[in-house]
Design a protein around this motif. Structure first.
Motif, PDB file in Angstrom:
ATOM      1  N   ILE A  91      17.369  -0.125 -10.543  1.00 28.26           N
ATOM      2  CA  ILE A  91      16.272   0.619 -10.157  1.00 28.26           C
ATOM      3  C   ILE A  91      16.776   2.282  -9.863  1.00 28.26           C
ATOM      4  N   THR A 102       5.396  -1.875 -13.559  1.00 29.69           N
ATOM      5  CA  THR A 102       5.945  -2.073 -12.164  1.00 29.69           C
ATOM      6  C   THR A 102       5.733  -0.600 -11.244  1.00 29.69           C
ATOM      7  N   ALA A 111      16.498  -0.940  -2.218  1.00 24.93           N
ATOM      8  CA  ALA A 111      17.929  -1.161  -2.790  1.00 24.93           C
ATOM      9  C   ALA A 111      18.825  -1.377  -1.703  1.00 24.93           C
ATOM     10  N   THR A 128       5.046  -7.800  -4.713  1.00 26.48           N
ATOM     11  CA  THR A 128       3.898  -8.695  -4.406  1.00 26.48           C
ATOM     12  C   THR A 128       3.136  -9.342  -5.715  1.00 26.48           C
ATOM     13  N   GLU A 129       3.251  -8.366  -6.715  1.00 24.33           N
ATOM     14  CA  GLU A 129       2.624  -8.942  -8.059  1.00 24.33           C
ATOM     15  C   GLU A 129       3.567  -9.760  -8.705  1.00 24.33           C
ATOM     16  N   HIS A 187       4.932 -11.295   4.422  1.00 22.13           N
ATOM     17  CA  HIS A 187       5.477 -10.137   3.379  1.00 22.13           C
ATOM     18  C   HIS A 187       5.928 -11.075   1.847  1.00 22.13           C
ATOM     19  N   ALA A 230      18.456  -8.616  -4.661  1.00 24.10           N
ATOM     20  CA  ALA A 230      17.222  -9.027  -5.496  1.00 24.10           C
ATOM     21  C   ALA A 230      16.139  -8.045  -5.349  1.00 24.10           C
ATOM     22  N   GLY A 277       0.809  -1.174  -0.001  1.00 30.50           N
ATOM     23  CA  GLY A 277      -0.126   0.107  -0.089  1.00 30.50           C
ATOM     24  C   GLY A 277       0.734   1.347  -0.179  1.00 30.50           C
ATOM     25  N   GLY A 282      11.999  -7.630  -6.358  1.00 27.59           N
ATOM     26  CA  GLY A 282      10.705  -8.126  -6.693  1.00 27.59           C
ATOM     27  C   GLY A 282       9.585  -7.257  -6.072  1.00 27.59           C
TER      28      GLY A 282
HETATM   29  P1  ADP Z   1       4.674  -2.058  -2.418  1.00 29.28           P
HETATM   30  O1  ADP Z   1       4.648  -2.043  -3.661  1.00 29.28           O
HETATM   31  O2  ADP Z   1       3.339  -1.840  -1.965  1.00 29.28           O
HETATM   32  O3  ADP Z   1       5.586  -1.540  -1.571  1.00 29.28           O
HETATM   33  P2  ADP Z   1       5.942  -4.535  -2.456  1.00 29.28           P
HETATM   34  O4  ADP Z   1       6.468  -5.073  -1.062  1.00 29.28           O
HETATM   35  O5  ADP Z   1       5.742  -5.362  -3.426  1.00 29.28           O
HETATM   36  O6  ADP Z   1       4.856  -3.585  -2.176  1.00 29.28           O
HETATM   37  O7  ADP Z   1       7.200  -3.850  -3.005  1.00 29.28           O
HETATM   38  C1  ADP Z   1       7.704  -3.788  -4.045  1.00 29.28           C
HETATM   39  C2  ADP Z   1       8.409  -2.696  -4.596  1.00 29.28           C
HETATM   40  O8  ADP Z   1       9.609  -2.551  -3.786  1.00 29.28           O
HETATM   41  C3  ADP Z   1       9.364  -2.546  -5.993  1.00 29.28           C
HETATM   42  O9  ADP Z   1       8.325  -2.050  -6.908  1.00 29.28           O
HETATM   43  C4  ADP Z   1      10.358  -1.669  -5.606  1.00 29.28           C
HETATM   44  O10 ADP Z   1      10.082  -0.378  -5.757  1.00 29.28           O
HETATM   45  C5  ADP Z   1      10.798  -1.888  -4.262  1.00 29.28           C
HETATM   46  N1  ADP Z   1      11.817  -3.037  -4.350  1.00 29.28           N
HETATM   47  C6  ADP Z   1      11.730  -4.274  -4.065  1.00 29.28           C
HETATM   48  N2  ADP Z   1      13.286  -4.702  -4.196  1.00 29.28           N
HETATM   49  C7  ADP Z   1      13.974  -3.571  -4.233  1.00 29.28           C
HETATM   50  C8  ADP Z   1      15.250  -3.450  -4.513  1.00 29.28           C
HETATM   51  N3  ADP Z   1      16.211  -4.674  -4.468  1.00 29.28           N
HETATM   52  N4  ADP Z   1      15.829  -2.308  -4.949  1.00 29.28           N
HETATM   53  C9  ADP Z   1      15.173  -1.287  -4.988  1.00 29.28           C
HETATM   54  N5  ADP Z   1      13.487  -1.266  -4.856  1.00 29.28           N
HETATM   55  C10 ADP Z   1      13.039  -2.539  -4.500  1.00 29.28           C
END
Ligand code: ADP
Length: 542
Positions: free
Chosen positions: A432, A418, A309, A332-333, A234, A328, A190, A330
């Motif tokens: 990113i 994304t 990051a 949720t989607e 999570h 890494a 969220g 990733g």
């Molecule tokens: P939300 O989108 O609600 O925060 P998520 O837990 O699915 O939920 O988070 C995904 C987001 O987290 C990604 O779109 C990205 O912006 C960030 N993210 C995940 N892993 C990394 C990473 N290694 N480096 C930078 N950002 C990351």
């Protein structure tokens, strides 16, 4: 004999890709391997895959006896421990859908998500009952089963999880499960609008698990001792409990004790070799290791870092201690695995600085994941410079949200947007740059808040730093850095600016540095930049 023109059929078996295979395999091949959980009173609960198998199947049978119908949601609100693992398998093997609720959210948000998903039953920890009390009036679970972790009697109005298991006979067989049937459900955390639900299938989960375990992904082996610090609420603890069960690894769960000394003590006592979590956890653990470098004897090999990051300075610092940070990315989607940063064979001889630059990127797409970066002018070249929004496609990527919400997140040609802004370099490494809404637009040009804050976290006095856009009368927006200093360390705004100066164009440097004792974080431990932007909206640039 078929004629040459008749359409050829393959001759392979059509065995559905479903979760019961994981349970069966683990119990048959690795019955003696242990699953260890730290309980709220800090004692260790210890049992084997043979015990786990019996109890997960009893849960599945008991849920069916309680009237659970295929596709119905059973919510969990639990820390990481053995009973949560039982729910991970017992619920889907009964034909139900595992819906992990995030206990760090505000009670009204948890209630919203449970109502939205139409959860029928809830399994929760006794130590979380005060939280349940706060949301109970806002959502009507038909039955709430309580895991007696602390051992106190289950209060009136709740039922014991152990009594639920006792209703099973033990002679039970899995219902027929289609590989396309739903297996689990997670809501986005969220940070970008109202939480939205993603529903995984048995098939997507099985294929994701195989890919996540590969040597160039998490690189898991049965001989690993695996400890997911990332919560099981999570994104399925990044798929680690599923992969570890399929392979038969010893699993170690930290329960509610996530402070660095508790984690390090657990890693030491159980011989943990691979762990995973968000950077904030590992920055804290790093501090503890630096303070008392000889205190813990660790077998740790890999720390998987994602969610935000991983700062390059942190990757370097762990290398010096002999631990490999595996970066890494990733969502949720995406179940959640998207990219993993490991050096290709053709890059391992590069000078050290260049190697670290690659490892600090989010990495190469996992097998079966396709990536592209798209700007207003179409797909951008893989030149490591041109920014675009990252779009992805693959078997374990969501094709829609539950209830069909927010359909604009998908392009007309079927890719998922994304919301992350990236560059992709000629080698295929994704970096990113920012989330779309976190980018700073100064004088019409983009500044990557992530690059600047990661560089700041390389300063020896800085523990955490977040850089956010603040409205500016002349430039539209300018970067402001919010900094937490390490205990007992000093640094001035001028020193930090000088530290950054050689690495960035002058106009990328923050115009202000604000020192605070803590940066607000989301339930998943990410910097809450929206909150910071709000807090500093009226900053006077002087
Ligand atoms: P939300 O989108 O609600 O925060 P998520 O837990 O699915 O939920 O988070 C995904 C987001 O987290 C990604 O779109 C990205 O912006 C960030 N993210 C995940 N892993 C990394 C990473 N290694 N480096 C930078 N950002 C990351």
């Amino acid at each position: 004999m078929q004629t040459r023109t008749e359409s050829l059929q393959h001759t392979m078996m059509r065995v559905p890709l479903t979760l019961p295979h994981f349970l069966e395999r683990a119990a048959k091949l690795y019955p003696k391997v242990e699953i260890v959980s730290r309980l709220p009173d800090r004692s260790l609960h210890r049992y084997t895959y043979a015990d786990f198998y019996r109890r997960a199947r009893r849960l599945a049978e008991a849920l069916q006896r309680a009237g659970l119908r295929p596709g119905e949601r059973v919510a969990t609100l639990m820390w990481n421990h053995f009973a949560h693992l039982e729910a991970y398998f017992g619920i889907p093997c009964a034909g139900g859908v595992l819906h992990t609720l995030n206990l760090r959210l505000h009670p009204s948000d948890i209630a919203y998500i449970a109502r939205h998903a139409q959860d029928r039953f809830l399994i929760t920890d006794d130590v979380l009952l005060p939280l349940i009390e706060q949301l109970r009036s806002q959502v009507s679970f038909e039955r709430i089963f309580v895991v007696p972790l602390a051992g106190a009697p289950v209060p009136a109005g709740y039922e014991s999880y152990e009594h639920l298991l006792d209703t099973a006979t033990g002679s039970w067989d899995y219902p027929p499960l289609d590989e396309e049937a739903p297996v689990g459900m997670c809501y986005t955390s969220g940070t970008t609008g109202r939480p939205k639900g993603v529903v995984y299938s048995h098939r997507s989960l099985v294929i994701h698990t195989l890919a996540a375990a590969l040597p160039d992904a998490l690189g898991l082996s049965q001989r690993d001792v695996v400890c997911p610090v990332v919560p099981m609420f999570h994104v399925n603890a990044w798929g680690i409990p599923f992969a570890a069960t399929l392979l038969g690894c010893k699993q170690v769960f930290p329960g509610p004790h996530l402070d660095p000394p508790s984690l390090l003590e657990l890693f030491e006592s159980e011989g943990v070799t691979l762990t995973a979590g968000v950077p904030t956890i590992w920055l804290g653990v790093l501090e503890a290791l630096r303070r008392e470098p000889d205190r813990w004897k660790l077998k740790l090999r890999t720390l998987v870092v994602g969610g935000s990051a991983a700062p390059e300075a942190m990757i370097r610092a762990y290398d010096q201690l002999g631990f490999h940070v595996l970066h890494a990315w990733g969502m949720t989607e995406m179940s959640p695995l998207g990219t993993v940063s490991r050096l290709k064979s053709t890059l391992v001889d590069l000078p050290e600085d260049q190697q670290y630059a690659y490892r600090a990127k989010q990495g190469l797409p996992a097998p079966l994941v396709e990536v592209r970066a798209v700007s207003d002018h179409g797909e951008v070249p893989w030149d490591g410079k041109t920014m675009g929004e990252l779009q992805v496609r693959g078997v374990w990527v969501a094709a829609s949200y539950y209830g069909g919400e927010d359909p604009d997140r998908w392009t007309s040609d079927g890719w998922f947007r994304t919301g992350d802004v990236v560059t992709i370099d000629p080698e295929g490494y994704v970096k990113i740059v920012d989330r779309t809404k976190d980018l700073i637009k100064s004088g019409g040009e983009w500044i990557s808040s992530v690059d600047v804050e990661n560089a700041l976290m390389g300063h020896p006095a800085v523990k955490e730093a977040a850089v956010v856009a603040v409205p500016h009368p002349k430039w539209g927006e300018r970067p402001l850095a919010v900094v937490v200093l390490r205990e007992g360390q000093q640094a001035t705004a001028e020193e930090l600016r000088e530290f950054l100066a050689p690495r960035f164009a002058r106009w990328w440097l923050p115009d202000a540095f604000v020192f605070v004792s803590e940066i607000p974080k989301t339930s998943a431990g990410k910097f809450q930049k929206a909150k910071l932007r709000e807090q500093f909206r009226d900053w006077s640039w002087g």
